[in-house]
Motif scaffolding. Sequence first.
Motif, PDB file in Angstrom:
ATOM      1  N   SER A 182       0.733  -1.494  -0.423  1.00  0.00           N
ATOM      2  CA  SER A 182      -0.573   0.043   0.046  1.00  0.00           C
ATOM      3  C   SER A 182       0.666   0.763   0.332  1.00  0.00           C
ATOM      4  O   SER A 182       1.830   1.317   0.348  1.00  0.00           O
ATOM      5  CB  SER A 182      -0.544   0.392   1.792  1.00  0.00           C
ATOM      6  OG  SER A 182       0.035  -0.015   2.214  1.00  0.00           O
ATOM      7  N   PHE A 183       0.346   2.152  -0.433  1.00  0.00           N
ATOM      8  CA  PHE A 183       0.861   3.355  -0.627  1.00  0.00           C
ATOM      9  C   PHE A 183       0.680   4.699   1.197  1.00  0.00           C
ATOM     10  O   PHE A 183      -0.563   4.429   1.125  1.00  0.00           O
ATOM     11  CB  PHE A 183       0.453   4.965  -1.787  1.00  0.00           C
ATOM     12  CG  PHE A 183       1.288   4.400  -2.570  1.00  0.00           C
ATOM     13  CD1 PHE A 183       1.936   4.868  -3.102  1.00  0.00           C
ATOM     14  CD2 PHE A 183       0.408   3.274  -3.700  1.00  0.00           C
ATOM     15  CE1 PHE A 183       2.185   4.676  -4.776  1.00  0.00           C
ATOM     16  CE2 PHE A 183       0.848   3.864  -4.824  1.00  0.00           C
ATOM     17  CZ  PHE A 183       1.744   4.347  -5.690  1.00  0.00           C
ATOM     18  N   GLN A 184       1.902   4.113   1.440  1.00  0.00           N
ATOM     19  CA  GLN A 184       2.111   5.015   2.937  1.00  0.00           C
ATOM     20  C   GLN A 184       2.298   6.601   2.586  1.00  0.00           C
ATOM     21  O   GLN A 184       3.016   7.466   3.002  1.00  0.00           O
ATOM     22  CB  GLN A 184       2.705   4.187   3.837  1.00  0.00           C
ATOM     23  CG  GLN A 184       3.100   2.166   3.878  1.00  0.00           C
ATOM     24  CD  GLN A 184       1.757   2.568   4.548  1.00  0.00           C
ATOM     25  OE1 GLN A 184       1.320   3.168   6.172  1.00  0.00           O
ATOM     26  NE2 GLN A 184       0.513   1.260   4.636  1.00  0.00           N
ATOM     27  N   MET A 185       1.283   7.090   3.135  1.00  0.00           N
ATOM     28  CA  MET A 185       1.341   8.804   3.713  1.00  0.00           C
ATOM     29  C   MET A 185       1.824   9.387   4.573  1.00  0.00           C
ATOM     30  O   MET A 185       1.214  10.675   4.837  1.00  0.00           O
ATOM     31  CB  MET A 185      -0.460   9.242   2.945  1.00  0.00           C
ATOM     32  CG  MET A 185      -0.675   8.934   1.789  1.00  0.00           C
ATOM     33  SD  MET A 185      -0.129   9.079   0.070  1.00  0.00           S
ATOM     34  CE  MET A 185      -0.885   9.253  -1.048  1.00  0.00           C
ATOM     35  N   GLY A 186       1.336   8.403   5.186  1.00  0.00           N
ATOM     36  CA  GLY A 186       1.540   8.760   6.496  1.00  0.00           C
ATOM     37  C   GLY A 186       0.661   9.936   7.096  1.00  0.00           C
ATOM     38  O   GLY A 186       0.566  10.917   8.671  1.00  0.00           O
ATOM     39  N   ASN A 187      -0.560  10.325   7.076  1.00  0.00           N
ATOM     40  CA  ASN A 187      -1.458  11.381   7.075  1.00  0.00           C
ATOM     41  C   ASN A 187      -1.097  12.093   7.730  1.00  0.00           C
ATOM     42  O   ASN A 187      -1.572  12.781   8.518  1.00  0.00           O
ATOM     43  CB  ASN A 187      -2.515  10.651   8.626  1.00  0.00           C
ATOM     44  CG  ASN A 187      -3.068   9.483   8.261  1.00  0.00           C
ATOM     45  OD1 ASN A 187      -3.617   8.965   6.886  1.00  0.00           O
ATOM     46  ND2 ASN A 187      -3.205   8.249   8.845  1.00  0.00           N
ATOM     47  N   THR A 234      -5.317  15.908   4.213  1.00  0.00           N
ATOM     48  CA  THR A 234      -4.700  15.172   5.255  1.00  0.00           C
ATOM     49  C   THR A 234      -4.731  13.822   4.016  1.00  0.00           C
ATOM     50  O   THR A 234      -6.343  13.941   3.362  1.00  0.00           O
ATOM     51  CB  THR A 234      -5.822  14.578   5.816  1.00  0.00           C
ATOM     52  OG1 THR A 234      -6.139  15.276   7.133  1.00  0.00           O
ATOM     53  CG2 THR A 234      -5.168  13.277   7.215  1.00  0.00           C
ATOM     54  N   TRP A 235      -3.870  13.190   3.645  1.00  0.00           N
ATOM     55  CA  TRP A 235      -3.514  12.331   2.553  1.00  0.00           C
ATOM     56  C   TRP A 235      -3.520  10.884   2.843  1.00  0.00           C
ATOM     57  O   TRP A 235      -3.569  10.147   3.548  1.00  0.00           O
ATOM     58  CB  TRP A 235      -1.854  12.822   1.854  1.00  0.00           C
ATOM     59  CG  TRP A 235      -1.988  13.904   1.437  1.00  0.00           C
ATOM     60  CD1 TRP A 235      -1.402  14.520   1.648  1.00  0.00           C
ATOM     61  CD2 TRP A 235      -2.886  14.110  -0.212  1.00  0.00           C
ATOM     62  NE1 TRP A 235      -1.404  15.832   0.855  1.00  0.00           N
ATOM     63  CE2 TRP A 235      -1.919  15.789  -0.203  1.00  0.00           C
ATOM     64  CE3 TRP A 235      -3.484  13.586  -0.609  1.00  0.00           C
ATOM     65  CZ2 TRP A 235      -2.419  16.198  -0.745  1.00  0.00           C
ATOM     66  CZ3 TRP A 235      -3.979  14.522  -1.994  1.00  0.00           C
ATOM     67  CH2 TRP A 235      -3.198  15.896  -2.264  1.00  0.00           C
ATOM     68  N   GLY A 236      -4.644  10.557   2.564  1.00  0.00           N
ATOM     69  CA  GLY A 236      -4.920   8.936   3.276  1.00  0.00           C
ATOM     70  C   GLY A 236      -4.772   8.280   2.881  1.00  0.00           C
ATOM     71  O   GLY A 236      -3.788   8.227   1.453  1.00  0.00           O
ATOM     72  N   ASP A 237      -3.760   6.665   3.958  1.00  0.00           N
ATOM     73  CA  ASP A 237      -3.136   5.558   2.868  1.00  0.00           C
ATOM     74  C   ASP A 237      -3.953   5.172   2.276  1.00  0.00           C
ATOM     75  O   ASP A 237      -5.340   4.843   1.320  1.00  0.00           O
ATOM     76  CB  ASP A 237      -3.018   4.889   3.819  1.00  0.00           C
ATOM     77  CG  ASP A 237      -2.496   4.955   4.588  1.00  0.00           C
ATOM     78  OD1 ASP A 237      -1.245   5.894   4.654  1.00  0.00           O
ATOM     79  OD2 ASP A 237      -1.670   4.156   5.822  1.00  0.00           O
ATOM     80  N   ARG A 238      -3.469   4.416   0.602  1.00  0.00           N
ATOM     81  CA  ARG A 238      -4.279   3.783  -0.597  1.00  0.00           C
ATOM     82  C   ARG A 238      -4.062   2.458  -0.209  1.00  0.00           C
ATOM     83  O   ARG A 238      -2.289   1.897  -0.326  1.00  0.00           O
ATOM     84  CB  ARG A 238      -4.081   4.503  -1.976  1.00  0.00           C
ATOM     85  CG  ARG A 238      -4.150   5.961  -1.784  1.00  0.00           C
ATOM     86  CD  ARG A 238      -5.462   6.469  -1.980  1.00  0.00           C
ATOM     87  NE  ARG A 238      -5.888   7.707  -2.294  1.00  0.00           N
ATOM     88  CZ  ARG A 238      -6.061   8.575  -1.454  1.00  0.00           C
ATOM     89  NH1 ARG A 238      -5.462   8.802   0.037  1.00  0.00           N
ATOM     90  NH2 ARG A 238      -6.293  10.136  -1.730  1.00  0.00           N
ATOM     91  N   ALA A 239      -4.492   2.036  -0.703  1.00  0.00           N
ATOM     92  CA  ALA A 239      -4.186  -0.388  -0.795  1.00  0.00           C
ATOM     93  C   ALA A 239      -3.641  -0.479  -1.758  1.00  0.00           C
ATOM     94  O   ALA A 239      -3.801   0.675  -2.792  1.00  0.00           O
ATOM     95  CB  ALA A 239      -5.298  -0.941  -0.496  1.00  0.00           C
ATOM     96  N   GLY A 240      -2.520  -0.986  -1.931  1.00  0.00           N
ATOM     97  CA  GLY A 240      -1.930  -1.549  -3.401  1.00  0.00           C
ATOM     98  C   GLY A 240      -2.578  -2.289  -3.929  1.00  0.00           C
ATOM     99  O   GLY A 240      -4.269  -2.916  -3.420  1.00  0.00           O
ATOM    100  N   LEU A 241      -2.127  -2.207  -5.341  1.00  0.00           N
ATOM    101  CA  LEU A 241      -3.030  -2.906  -6.656  1.00  0.00           C
ATOM    102  C   LEU A 241      -2.382  -4.612  -6.634  1.00  0.00           C
ATOM    103  O   LEU A 241      -1.692  -4.917  -5.848  1.00  0.00           O
ATOM    104  CB  LEU A 241      -2.797  -2.268  -7.823  1.00  0.00           C
ATOM    105  CG  LEU A 241      -2.522  -1.209  -8.230  1.00  0.00           C
ATOM    106  CD1 LEU A 241      -1.958  -0.718  -9.480  1.00  0.00           C
ATOM    107  CD2 LEU A 241      -4.751  -1.844  -8.079  1.00  0.00           C
TER     108      LEU A 241
END
Length: 561
Positions: free
Chosen positions: A452-457, A471-478
Motif C-alpha cells: 500500500s501507499f503509506q501517506m503518513g496522514n 489529510t492524505w490517507g493511505d491507499r491500498a496497493g494493486l
Amino acid sequence: MTLLTLLLAALPAAQAQDEAAQVLVPEFTPATVSDISVALVLYDQFLADLGAVGVGALDGEQIRVRSDAMGDSCADNPDCPVTLLEQWSELPLVVVGTVGRSADSLDVKVAFYGPGDPTAINILTETIPPGGEAAFTASVAAQTEELLRLMRLQYPEKAGVVPSSVVAQVDPVTDPVKDPVTDPVKDPVTDPVKDPVTDPVKDPVTDPVKDPVTDPVTDPVTDPQTPGSSSGRSSGRSSSGFRAQSDQVSSNDLATEEQREEQRRKMGISKWAYKRFRASKLSEKAWMRKNRVRSGRVSLEFTSGVANGALDQLLETRAVFRYAPQDANGPYVEEGSYDQQVMVTTADSDAPWRLVLGGGIGIHFNSHVELSIAGGVVQGRQLLYRSWDIHSETHPELTTGYAQTDASGAQVVEEREVWVGLIEPRLRVYPYGLGPVKPYLLAGVNMTLSPSFQMGNQMDSVEDYDEVAWTWGDRAGLTPIGVVGGGGITIDITYNVSVFGEAMYTLHPFADTLSRQTDDEDRPRITDDGETPYIRNFDQIPVWETDSNMIRAVGGVQVRF
C-alpha cells in the motif's frame, strides 16, 4: 590401504561359525548408488573385525531369512532397528551403518540400537581419510564388543542365534514344503532307484557334454540359484558389484499383468520405463535411485534471479477544494479527491531488471508431474504524484498546486523503493522423467502483491492559502492476477539434490487488477446544485499507460525428501 586391499582382507575372514551370534548387522546403506561398492567393502571388513574380537554377527543375507528387505538399507527406515529386534527376539543389539564419499574421504555413520527403543544407544560419525578404513572398522568392532558385554548383563535371556541354523532355514517362497498329496514321497517298490546296469551312466560320445557356447551354463543373475546351492556370500563380493539380494527382485517375476500394472503405477513411471525396470533385474528402490526417478517425493526449493515488467506502481491523487467564503466551513471547502492508480513497467526506469528471491514446496506425483506452490519477493518502486485544485468561478486564478515541485515549480514524482510479493501455484511437466538431466515445461497462476501507499496522514497546507489543508490517507496497493508459462532444465547432482534454471512469462489478462481510478459518480461535486461533477483541470492529469506482462529468469536448488 586401498579398497581392493580391504576387499581381499575381508573375504577370507568372513567364515561361518557355530557359536551363537548376538549382534544383527544389516548391510551398510550407501548414500548414493555410486557408493554401493565402497559400502559393501567396508561392511565386509567390519564383519571380519567383529569375528576377530569374538563377536558373532548375523549378516544381511541371514537377516533376510526372517526380515526380507531389512537385511539391507536399514538406515533408510527409522522403524527398522526396533522391528528387527522384535523379529529376532533372541538378540540384544543391532548395528546400522551409512557410507558415502566426500572428495577423497569416506563419510561414515554407525548407530547402535537396543530392544524396544527407536533411539540409538550410541552414534559414531566420522570422516575416514584414504588408508584409514581398516583402523576405523577395527575401532567400531571393539566398541561393539564392549557394548555387547553390557547388553548381555541387561538382557541375560537373549542367548543369541546359531548362524548355521539360520542359513539352514528353508525359504517358503523359493523352497516350499512339498504337499504329501500332490507331491507324495516315492515308493521304493513302485518307484525304485535306477539300476546302474539297466540305466547306465550316459556315454560321453552318444550323449556328449553340452557345449558352453551353444548351450551355455545358466546365468546366476538372470536365472537365480536353485534351493540348496551356495549363497552369494560364500563366494565373496566384488568391489564393483551390486548386492545379491537388493539388486535382484522377485517383483520382476510378478505373475499377473494386473500385479505388474499396479507396481508400475505405484512407481509412477511410464510403460516404456517399466519395461526398462523389468529388464534391469534391480529392486524398485535401486532402479529408481539409479535413474533419478522422483515419484512420491516432497521437494523444497530456493531461487534467485531477475525480473522485468509490471512491478512498479504509480498513484496520481488530486484533492479538490471549492472557494466558498459564505460557507460556514469556508472559505475553502473540501470536496474530495480523484485518484488514478496503475501498474507500470520497469523498462522505463533506470533499472529495468530487478532482483527476485523466492522459494517453494512441492510434491512429485510421478516421474512426469510436479505440483508446487512458490512464493517470493521482487524489487519494485512506488511513484507518487500529489496535487490539488481550488475551484472558484469568481477567482479563476486559483487553480492547481503540487505537493512536490522542482526549482522551476514543475511537479516532480515522489519515489520509494519497496518489495513486491509474489505467490504462484505451479505445475511442472517433465516429458522425460528419467536420468539426471530433465527438461520441463511449467504453467501456473501468478498473484502480485503490491504494498500500500503509506501517506503518513500528513497535513499539507496549500501554499499561500493557510486556510486550505488536506489529510492524505493511505491507499491500498494493486493485486494483479495473471497466468504463467515457461520452461527450464534441471540437473540432479545427487538423488536428493538438483540445480535448475527456468524462464517464465506472466500475462495479466484482467485489466481491472492492473489499474484503479475514481468512478465518475464518485468524483467531487463543486457546483451549487451539487450535481455537476468536477471537470476543470482533470484533462491536465496524464493518462498513465499500464503494463500487462512480466518476464523472469531464475536459477535455484531443489532438495527432495
